[in-house]
Design a protein around this motif. Structure first.
Motif, mmCIF file in Angstrom:
data_model
loop_
_atom_site.group_PDB
_atom_site.id
_atom_site.type_symbol
_atom_site.label_atom_id
_atom_site.label_comp_id
_atom_site.label_asym_id
_atom_site.label_seq_id
_atom_site.Cartn_x
_atom_site.Cartn_y
_atom_site.Cartn_z
ATOM 1 N N GLU A 67 15.665 -37.124 -3.374
ATOM 2 C CA GLU A 67 17.077 -37.384 -3.611
ATOM 3 C C GLU A 67 17.748 -37.673 -2.266
ATOM 4 O OE1 GLU A 67 19.209 -34.635 -6.087
ATOM 5 O OE2 GLU A 67 17.359 -33.957 -7.048
ATOM 6 N N PRO A 68 18.707 -38.601 -2.256
ATOM 7 C CA PRO A 68 19.348 -38.944 -0.968
ATOM 8 C C PRO A 68 20.184 -37.799 -0.414
ATOM 9 C CG PRO A 68 20.468 -40.024 -2.805
ATOM 10 C CD PRO A 68 19.232 -39.404 -3.373
ATOM 11 N N TRP A 69 20.230 -37.734 0.905
ATOM 12 C CA TRP A 69 21.090 -36.797 1.627
ATOM 13 C C TRP A 69 22.079 -37.608 2.465
ATOM 14 C CZ3 TRP A 69 20.537 -31.531 4.097
ATOM 15 C CH2 TRP A 69 19.908 -30.616 3.245
ATOM 16 N N PRO A 70 23.306 -37.136 2.601
ATOM 17 C CA PRO A 70 24.221 -37.782 3.542
ATOM 18 C C PRO A 70 23.812 -37.475 4.978
ATOM 19 C CG PRO A 70 25.201 -35.781 2.676
ATOM 20 C CD PRO A 70 23.900 -35.968 1.932
ATOM 21 N N LEU A 71 24.189 -38.355 5.906
ATOM 22 C CA LEU A 71 23.919 -38.073 7.315
ATOM 23 C C LEU A 71 24.665 -36.838 7.771
ATOM 24 C CD1 LEU A 71 23.960 -41.670 8.865
ATOM 25 C CD2 LEU A 71 21.977 -40.221 8.372
ATOM 26 N N THR A 72 25.887 -36.667 7.274
ATOM 27 C CA THR A 72 26.660 -35.463 7.574
ATOM 28 C C THR A 72 27.247 -34.930 6.274
ATOM 29 O OG1 THR A 72 28.707 -36.706 8.024
ATOM 30 C CG2 THR A 72 27.245 -36.269 9.887
ATOM 31 N N ALA A 125 13.457 -35.715 17.348
ATOM 32 C CA ALA A 125 12.905 -35.918 16.011
ATOM 33 C C ALA A 125 12.904 -34.597 15.272
ATOM 34 C CB ALA A 125 11.484 -36.479 16.091
ATOM 35 N N GLY A 126 12.713 -34.690 13.956
ATOM 36 C CA GLY A 126 12.671 -33.489 13.139
ATOM 37 C C GLY A 126 13.962 -33.286 12.385
ATOM 38 N N PRO A 127 13.992 -32.332 11.445
ATOM 39 C CA PRO A 127 15.174 -32.103 10.616
ATOM 40 C C PRO A 127 16.420 -31.859 11.444
ATOM 41 C CG PRO A 127 13.288 -30.885 9.769
ATOM 42 C CD PRO A 127 12.874 -31.443 11.093
ATOM 43 N N LYS A 128 17.466 -32.628 11.145
ATOM 44 C CA LYS A 128 18.715 -32.560 11.898
ATOM 45 C C LYS A 128 19.820 -31.951 11.041
ATOM 46 C CE LYS A 128 21.743 -35.417 14.792
ATOM 47 N NZ LYS A 128 22.045 -36.783 15.272
ATOM 48 N N ARG A 129 20.717 -31.247 11.681
ATOM 49 C CA ARG A 129 21.820 -30.607 10.965
ATOM 50 C C ARG A 129 22.664 -31.624 10.199
ATOM 51 N NH1 ARG A 129 23.575 -25.600 11.639
ATOM 52 N NH2 ARG A 129 22.515 -24.347 13.219
ATOM 53 N N ALA A 130 23.005 -31.259 8.971
ATOM 54 C CA ALA A 130 23.972 -32.037 8.211
ATOM 55 C C ALA A 130 25.387 -31.514 8.431
ATOM 56 C CB ALA A 130 23.637 -32.004 6.720
ATOM 57 N N ASN A 131 25.504 -30.323 8.996
ATOM 58 C CA ASN A 131 26.830 -29.761 9.282
ATOM 59 C C ASN A 131 26.717 -28.782 10.442
ATOM 60 O OD1 ASN A 131 25.921 -27.253 7.960
ATOM 61 N ND2 ASN A 131 26.190 -28.427 6.071
ATOM 62 N N PRO A 132 27.797 -28.545 11.146
ATOM 63 C CA PRO A 132 27.735 -27.649 12.303
ATOM 64 C C PRO A 132 27.657 -26.197 11.868
ATOM 65 C CG PRO A 132 29.976 -28.405 11.970
ATOM 66 C CD PRO A 132 29.131 -29.164 10.989
ATOM 67 N N VAL A 319 21.182 -32.491 -1.397
ATOM 68 C CA VAL A 319 21.889 -31.521 -0.572
ATOM 69 C C VAL A 319 22.670 -30.519 -1.416
ATOM 70 C CG1 VAL A 319 23.957 -32.967 -0.260
ATOM 71 C CG2 VAL A 319 23.342 -31.287 1.502
ATOM 72 N N GLU A 320 23.228 -30.945 -2.548
ATOM 73 C CA GLU A 320 24.016 -30.050 -3.387
ATOM 74 C C GLU A 320 23.228 -29.453 -4.543
ATOM 75 O OE1 GLU A 320 28.340 -31.087 -3.904
ATOM 76 O OE2 GLU A 320 27.588 -33.101 -3.473
ATOM 77 N N ALA A 321 21.980 -29.878 -4.726
ATOM 78 C CA ALA A 321 21.202 -29.446 -5.880
ATOM 79 C C ALA A 321 21.025 -27.933 -5.961
ATOM 80 C CB ALA A 321 19.848 -30.146 -5.884
ATOM 81 N N PRO A 322 20.749 -27.224 -4.860
ATOM 82 C CA PRO A 322 20.548 -25.777 -4.994
ATOM 83 C C PRO A 322 21.762 -25.041 -5.550
ATOM 84 C CG PRO A 322 19.626 -26.552 -2.927
ATOM 85 C CD PRO A 322 20.416 -27.692 -3.493
ATOM 86 N N ALA A 323 22.960 -25.394 -5.104
ATOM 87 C CA ALA A 323 24.160 -24.709 -5.600
ATOM 88 C C ALA A 323 24.362 -24.981 -7.095
ATOM 89 C CB ALA A 323 25.386 -25.153 -4.814
ATOM 90 N N GLY A 324 24.148 -26.228 -7.515
ATOM 91 C CA GLY A 324 24.282 -26.539 -8.932
ATOM 92 C C GLY A 324 23.242 -25.826 -9.772
#
Length: 354
Positions: A67-72, A125-132, A319-324
């Protein structure tokens, strides 16, 4: 580090325990007697021994539909915590992923602190933060103790741990072998390593006991399961008891039932709800939200907060799937939403006044 080493280390948070060839070698982190969860070289879960083949790992991490994730995906919350929370008060602030500030009984605890931009051995490289982070590093109160569950890059961030040491010199309480990794980075870090079942006095009012988790460990190609992983059962006296799962699968749920019987009842459980797809591959090492609700029930906890979601993209779900999915699982089990909250960075949970 070689390209092969970089790729292997980046995969460490999500790969199964048989992804790399079994190299006997030596254990660079820990030497100790054989036990029911240590064979003299590697640690293991005696009641949940699992593995995945390289082909299965490739399918899960490369070929699975994502599933797509936003950059931020910035959180609308930001916390500026108090200097201390005294007495029976209990305050938890979500900082992001598995990082939390727990304040109770005059003690400031951090779990699995990560303030870096990437959960990775390299900065490019590697998983980058979507939020601070939900609390700016400079807004942290003085940290007394760090509870460090295991050595995957999304939980053990050496840059952050070095910053904390230089600022506050907290004790770092961690499972066997992880102290060697920290001291190789900086011998001055106050790392203390313990086994499952060990009780550690954190202050005159607060203690923590290391308990089993269904997970594994690795920082690179040849060190898988050479350091131990753990959850923590925290006893804060009149403030109640807290369970921090670190990172874990559900399996048969025995570790949660045992934690309740030995260390409960729990006022609060901190449970991972993300990094779970594709399910056929991830279920042995990561809970999904339905699993987390089962763990919540087995623990007999009054309240829970969900973590390990929405910050670093590690797996295939959105990104929102776990909360739903958590909301759906709670409704299916007839559990009120306010008893189990999926916190975003900067959100705060405070214990209800009795």
């Amino acid at each position: 580090m070689t390209r092969r080493g970089v790729l292997a280390a980046l995969a460490a948070p999500v790969l199964g325990s048989a992804w790399f060839a079994h190299a006997r070698g030596r254990n660079p982190y820990y030497e100790g007697p054989v036990t029911d969860h240590f064979d003299g070289l590697r640690f293991f879960n005696p009641d949940h021994r699992w593995s995945k083949t390289p082909v299965e790992a490739f399918r899960a991490l490369t070929l699975a539909e994502k599933e797509p994730w936003p950059l931020t995906w910035p959180s609308p919350f930001a916390d500026r915590p108090p200097a201390r929370v005294e007495g029976a008060g209990l305050r938890l602030a979500a900082i992001g992923h598995a990082t939390h500030l727990i304040q109770t009984a005059g003690l400031n605890l951090l779990t699995d602190p990560v303030w870096s931009e990437r959960a990775s051995p390299v900065g490019f490289a590697g998983p980058k933060r979507a939020n601070p982070p939900g609390i700016a590093f400079d807004d942290l109160p003085k940290i007394d103790v760090v509870l460090l569950s295991h050595n995957h890059y999304d939980h053990m961030d050496l840059e952050t741990l070095t910053r904390l040491h230089l600022r506050d010199a907290p004790r770092v309480v961690t499972p066997l072998g992880n102290d060697a990794i920290l001291k190789a980075r900086d011998p001055r870090i106050r790392a203390e390593a313990f086994d499952w079942g060990d009780r550690v006095e954190l202050s005159d009012k607060v203690s923590a006991t290391l308990t089993p988790a269904y997970h594994w460990s690795a920082r690179g190609v040849t060190d898988r399961r050479k350091a131990l992983w753990a959850a923590f059962a925290i006893d804060a006296g009149s403030a109640g008891r807290i369970y921090f799962a670190g990172d874990t699968g559900l399996a048969g749920g025995a570790i949660f039932t045992e934690a309740r019987e030995r260390h409960g009842p729990f006022r609060l459980a901190i449970l991972p709800i993300g990094a779970y797809e594709p399910r056929w591959f991830m279920k042995d090492q990561h809970m999904n939200p339905a699993d987390a609700v089962t763990a919540f029930r087995l623990l007999g906890a009054e309240h829970a907060v969900g973590c390990h979601w929405g910050v670093f993209r590690l797996t295939a779900e959105g990104v929102e799937a776990p909360a739903g999915a958590l909301a759906e699982a709670l409704a299916a089990e007839g559990v009120a939403d306010e008893r189990f909250r999926a916190l975003k960075p900067g959100e705060v949970w405070e214990a209800p006044v009795a």
